[in-house]
Design an enzyme around this catalytic site. Structure first.
Site, PDB file in Angstrom:
ATOM      1  N   LYS A 135      -6.653   2.108  -3.105  1.00  0.00           N
ATOM      2  CA  LYS A 135      -6.687   0.934  -3.989  1.00  0.00           C
ATOM      3  C   LYS A 135      -7.802   0.014  -3.502  1.00  0.00           C
ATOM      4  O   LYS A 135      -7.597  -0.871  -2.672  1.00  0.00           O
ATOM      5  CB  LYS A 135      -5.341   0.212  -3.962  1.00  0.00           C
ATOM      6  N   GLY A 139       1.730  -1.054   3.160  1.00  0.00           N
ATOM      7  CA  GLY A 139       2.794  -0.066   2.999  1.00  0.00           C
ATOM      8  C   GLY A 139       2.265   1.345   3.181  1.00  0.00           C
ATOM      9  O   GLY A 139       2.873   2.170   3.866  1.00  0.00           O
ATOM     10  N   ARG A 196      10.119   0.108   4.627  1.00  0.00           N
ATOM     11  CA  ARG A 196      10.389  -1.260   4.174  1.00  0.00           C
ATOM     12  C   ARG A 196      11.890  -1.555   4.121  1.00  0.00           C
ATOM     13  O   ARG A 196      12.296  -2.709   4.273  1.00  0.00           O
ATOM     14  CB  ARG A 196       9.747  -1.493   2.807  1.00  0.00           C
ATOM     15  N   GLY A 255      -1.447  -6.151   0.502  1.00  0.00           N
ATOM     16  CA  GLY A 255      -2.132  -7.305  -0.077  1.00  0.00           C
ATOM     17  C   GLY A 255      -1.763  -8.581   0.660  1.00  0.00           C
ATOM     18  O   GLY A 255      -2.622  -9.428   0.938  1.00  0.00           O
TER      19      GLY A 255
HETATM   20  C1  3PG Z   1       3.171  -3.933  -2.316  1.00  0.00           C
HETATM   21  O1  3PG Z   1       3.612  -2.794  -2.376  1.00  0.00           O
HETATM   22  O2  3PG Z   1       2.017  -4.192  -1.983  1.00  0.00           O
HETATM   23  C2  3PG Z   1       4.108  -5.079  -2.600  1.00  0.00           C
HETATM   24  O3  3PG Z   1       5.398  -4.620  -2.786  1.00  0.00           O
HETATM   25  C3  3PG Z   1       3.612  -5.892  -3.763  1.00  0.00           C
HETATM   26  O4  3PG Z   1       3.562  -5.114  -4.913  1.00  0.00           O
HETATM   27  P1  3PG Z   1       2.528  -5.489  -6.070  1.00  0.00           P
HETATM   28  O5  3PG Z   1       1.147  -5.249  -5.504  1.00  0.00           O
HETATM   29  O6  3PG Z   1       2.860  -4.586  -7.223  1.00  0.00           O
HETATM   30  O7  3PG Z   1       2.739  -6.947  -6.412  1.00  0.00           O
HETATM   31 MG    MG Z   2       0.120  -3.306  -2.509  1.00  0.00          MG
END
Ligand code: 3PG
Ligand code: MG
Length: 395
Positions: A200, A351, A35, A375
């Site tokens: 997740k 990621g 990233r 997401g």
């Molecule tokens: C991620 O890693 O998906 C983004 O950086 C967003 O992070 P978050 O899901 O904690 O908002």
């Molecule tokens: Mg995420």
């Protein structure tokens, strides 16, 4: 239409850049800098154009208060190395340290603010509270550039509210992501296969339901498979599984046309996640008591690879197993290999999945596009409104 940084007069101006630098850390070091690398095109362009650059980002979910474990300091150090220039690190987000660093910022210079989520206002649901924090952020800068694609699905102060307060534009990463992901929202070349995995799981059922409508087939691996196996009445042993996921999986199975959801037929299981624990391949409908599924099995990997061979478009989110540990990397490797061997347009979202293919030694260029958003990419391909993009388009 979104403006890009090419449309902004940035020379000598203070430009607040929201990046997504939420990278995995390992003992205070950046474990995967994907990233950070993805943020470089925008930062180097702004630098070359003599902007005064203020980078802001989040790391993890520190819960609205300072916590040294979530400091962006290691990220600033890595960014310094990659830019070949010292990145000044502010010890706070909008406090005296940040203001002092910005005050002495020269054209072409870079300051990074501490983790935005050390302030509860960043992620607050209360518009006024977020707005006050956005006022402070906006007060540091003349212009705002949105380049943290991985966070544009969040209605957060630094993603959404700041754009209402400063002249703004999209950075090159946000522009590239929107273009690439746009290929999965209109006139998709079929067959369109989606591969879903990862740890997740709960966040992904909404996307699953909607992708059942768009995708021709969904291949399920990783921890995503366990709620489905449980919904079919199979034992899941000690596999990663939350009780509330089973109903969601059952609803997806009910809704799906026969054959649309492909589940693992075999799995690699062990008593725990350690590399030296004995592991074995078992039928997916017969996970022994006290054992947990840690990867898809060889038969499933071959079946998934075969299915991918016939696809024209592929979206992949979530590793097939615990790829970080050698005995459980084969499924993820097989899926990645199949994606690189066929001429389909392949898009990797997330990621973790991007980190997985890099860790397994694949070149990003071997895929059609590797998104930095997990997401965010899932929201995007469902055609949902992403607050951080909508606000850029609005004005
Ligand atoms: C991620 O890693 O998906 C983004 O950086 C967003 O992070 P978050 O899901 O904690 O908002
Ligand atoms: Mg995420």
């Amino acid at each position: 239409m979104m403006k890009t940084i090419d449309d902004l007069a940035v020379e000598g101006r203070r430009v607040l850049v929201r990046a997504d630098l939420n990278v995995p850390l390992d003992g205070g070091r950046v474990a995967d800098d994907g990233r950070i690398l993805a943020s470089l095109p925008t930062l180097t362009a702004l630098k070359a154009r003599d902007a005064r650059i203020i980078v802001c980002a989040h790391l993890g979910r520190p819960g609205g208060k300072p916590d040294p474990r979530y400091s962006l300091a290691p990220v600033a150090a890595r960014l310094s190395e990659l830019l070949g220039q010292k990145v000044e690190f502010a010890a706070d987000t909008t406090g005296p340290s940040a203001r002092a660093a910005v005050a002495v910022l020269r054209p072409g210079g870079v300051v990074m603010l501490e983790n935005l989520r050390f302030d509860a206002a960043e992620t607050s649901k209360d518009d006024a509270q977020r707005g006050r924090f956005a006022d402070q952020l906006a007060g540091l800068a003349d212009l705002y550039v949105s380049d943290g694609f991985g966070a544009v699905h969040r209605k957060h102060a630094s993603v959404y509210d700041v754009a209402l307060r400063l002249p703004h534009a999209a950075g090159y990463l946000v522009q590239a992501e929107a273009t690439a992901l746009g290929r999965l929202t209109a006139s998709i070349r079929r067959p369109y296969l989606v591969v879903l995995g990862g740890a997740k799981v709960t966040d992904k059922f909404g996307a699953f339901g909607s992708l059942l409508g768009t995708a021709d087939r969904i291949l399920v691996g990783g921890a995503m498979a366990f709620p489905f196996l449980a919904a079919q009445g199979h034992p899941t042993g000690t596999s990663l599984l939350a009780a509330d996921q089973v109903d969601a999986a059952a609803a997806c199975l009910d809704k799906a046309a026969p054959g649309k959801i492909e589940l693992p037929s075999d799995l690699v299981v062990a008593a725990d996640v350690a590399a030296d624990t004995p592991h074995q391949v078992v039928a997916a409908n017969a996970i022994p008591a006290g054992q947990m599924g840690l990867d898809i099995g060889p038969q499933t990997a071959a079946r998934f690879a075969d299915a991918l061979g016939g696809a024209e478009t592929v979206f992949w989110n979530g590793p097939m197993g615990v790829f970080e540990i050698a005995p459980y990397a084969a499924g993820t490797r097989a899926v990645a290999t199949a994606m690189t061997e066929h001429p389909a347009f392949t898009l990797i979202g997330g990621g973790d999945t991007g980190a997985a293919i890099r860790a397994l030694g694949f070149a990003e260029e071997a895929f059609g596009y590797v998104s930095t958003g997990g997401g965010a990419s899932l929201e995007f391909i469902q055609g949902n409104t992403l607050p951080g993009l909508a606000v850029l388009e609005a004005s």
